[in-house]
Design a protein around this motif. Sequence first.
Motif, PDB file in Angstrom:
ATOM      1  N   UNK A  60      24.815 -30.988  50.132  1.00  0.00           N
ATOM      2  CA  UNK A  60      25.763 -32.103  50.146  1.00  0.00           C
ATOM      3  C   UNK A  60      26.726 -31.907  51.304  1.00  0.00           C
ATOM      4  N   UNK A  61      26.780 -32.859  52.220  1.00  0.00           N
ATOM      5  CA  UNK A  61      27.732 -32.810  53.336  1.00  0.00           C
ATOM      6  C   UNK A  61      29.146 -33.090  52.821  1.00  0.00           C
ATOM      7  N   UNK A  62      30.134 -32.401  53.359  1.00  0.00           N
ATOM      8  CA  UNK A  62      31.535 -32.688  53.035  1.00  0.00           C
ATOM      9  C   UNK A  62      32.001 -33.843  53.921  1.00  0.00           C
ATOM     10  N   UNK A  63      32.519 -34.879  53.307  1.00  0.00           N
ATOM     11  CA  UNK A  63      32.733 -36.150  53.994  1.00  0.00           C
ATOM     12  C   UNK A  63      33.789 -36.085  55.098  1.00  0.00           C
ATOM     13  N   UNK A  64      34.924 -35.428  54.844  1.00  0.00           N
ATOM     14  CA  UNK A  64      36.037 -35.550  55.774  1.00  0.00           C
ATOM     15  C   UNK A  64      35.911 -34.634  56.979  1.00  0.00           C
ATOM     16  N   UNK A  65      35.396 -33.430  56.793  1.00  0.00           N
ATOM     17  CA  UNK A  65      35.142 -32.589  57.966  1.00  0.00           C
ATOM     18  C   UNK A  65      34.022 -33.181  58.805  1.00  0.00           C
ATOM     19  N   UNK A  66      33.001 -33.729  58.143  1.00  0.00           N
ATOM     20  CA  UNK A  66      31.906 -34.369  58.881  1.00  0.00           C
ATOM     21  C   UNK A  66      32.410 -35.585  59.647  1.00  0.00           C
ATOM     22  N   UNK A  67      33.288 -36.365  59.035  1.00  0.00           N
ATOM     23  CA  UNK A  67      33.815 -37.557  59.703  1.00  0.00           C
ATOM     24  C   UNK A  67      34.641 -37.193  60.927  1.00  0.00           C
ATOM     25  N   UNK A  68      35.407 -36.104  60.840  1.00  0.00           N
ATOM     26  CA  UNK A  68      36.179 -35.657  62.001  1.00  0.00           C
ATOM     27  C   UNK A  68      35.240 -35.270  63.141  1.00  0.00           C
ATOM     28  N   UNK A  69      34.153 -34.561  62.801  1.00  0.00           N
ATOM     29  CA  UNK A  69      33.190 -34.179  63.830  1.00  0.00           C
ATOM     30  C   UNK A  69      32.509 -35.410  64.431  1.00  0.00           C
ATOM     31  N   UNK A  70      32.142 -36.365  63.585  1.00  0.00           N
ATOM     32  CA  UNK A  70      31.507 -37.593  64.083  1.00  0.00           C
ATOM     33  C   UNK A  70      32.470 -38.379  64.973  1.00  0.00           C
ATOM     34  N   UNK A  71      33.748 -38.360  64.620  1.00  0.00           N
ATOM     35  CA  UNK A  71      34.742 -39.067  65.437  1.00  0.00           C
ATOM     36  C   UNK A  71      34.788 -38.498  66.849  1.00  0.00           C
ATOM     37  N   UNK A  72      34.635 -37.180  66.966  1.00  0.00           N
ATOM     38  CA  UNK A  72      34.686 -36.538  68.284  1.00  0.00           C
ATOM     39  C   UNK A  72      33.415 -36.772  69.088  1.00  0.00           C
TER      40      UNK A  72
END
Length: 360
Positions: A65-77
């Motif tokens: 299961x991916x963690x949503x908020x750390x993944x979203x920060x990485x995707x934002x970059x």
Amino acid sequence: MTSPLRIGVWAPVHGPRAAWQDPAEPFDASWPHNRDTVLEAEALGYDATLVAQHTVNPHLADKDQIEAWTASAALAALTSRIEILAAIKPYLYHPVVLAKMALQIENISGGRFGFNLVNAWNRAEFEKAGIPFGAHDARYAYGREWISLVEPLLRGESVTHKGAHFDVTDYRLTPKSPVRARPRIYLGGESEPARALAADHADVYFINGQPLADVKAIIADLARRPRAGTPLAFGLAAFVIARETEREAEEEYRRLLALAAKDAPAKQEQAARTDPNVVMIRSFAKSPRVGTNGGTAAGLVGSYDQVAERIHAFHAAGIELFMLQFQPLRAELRRFAAEVFPRLGRPASAAAGRTIAAAS
């Protein structure tokens, strides 16, 4: 005036959406798969991605299961155009902490971030961690107080509040969004408390996949509620099976439905962990379907022309953002961009066309 039509895709944060034993879609909830899927979606011309939030896999407890908020920060970059939406369950984060995280991702993305406020349904995710899991309406009351703090904090306002759940004194967050007043707030849920909360605090109300007539009724109900500020916009979750002919699409639907039937034991275990008062779960039991969050109930199964026509009909009814699911994900993501995008008045991606041609 109808808002421009936008097309998004669910990130594969906990594996396939339709069937977990599909030889055409091996289980993969890894960060590389999520990263590459979202980067490809952006290159193909998709407008948004939704990163669902779970701490453990809600379907298969032994799977990733991916963690949503750390993944979203990485995707934002890593991205430059696509909107990134991270789901949030209020019990998991204090509003001050969450608001700060949201503003940070908003700044990383240059103003392309939003979050989707959801009322949790998976009791085990909370109870096993010793986190309180209130009754259905109590969770919404908590969420209402929570978002009443998050929203002004996102604007950079100084907040002082003493309520049933939070005691905040003269709290202010900087930096604010570099391009707008605050990140966009999405809200999902079908119950009356969810609708009332959306009317009061959301920018966009997400509707789970269901027939057009039902969607129109929901939009009409929300549209007539008193609201301050701009009108509420609407999004729709849907699983898509689009093929050259309706017959081919129906054959693929039957294939996925048969595969999904093999997941019955795991789904029974999931049902035991689910709050029975969640309206979404009761709605899903009305008819066979594949996909999550309503899945194929929205009727986006058919020929390329039929799927495009149905999307146009939903858009005319008030749906601005379509958050789509596919299986196998990457191949169908490309197919939709190559075949359905032009039928929606959007340019076909050259990359999608090359991929489809090479595979045929």
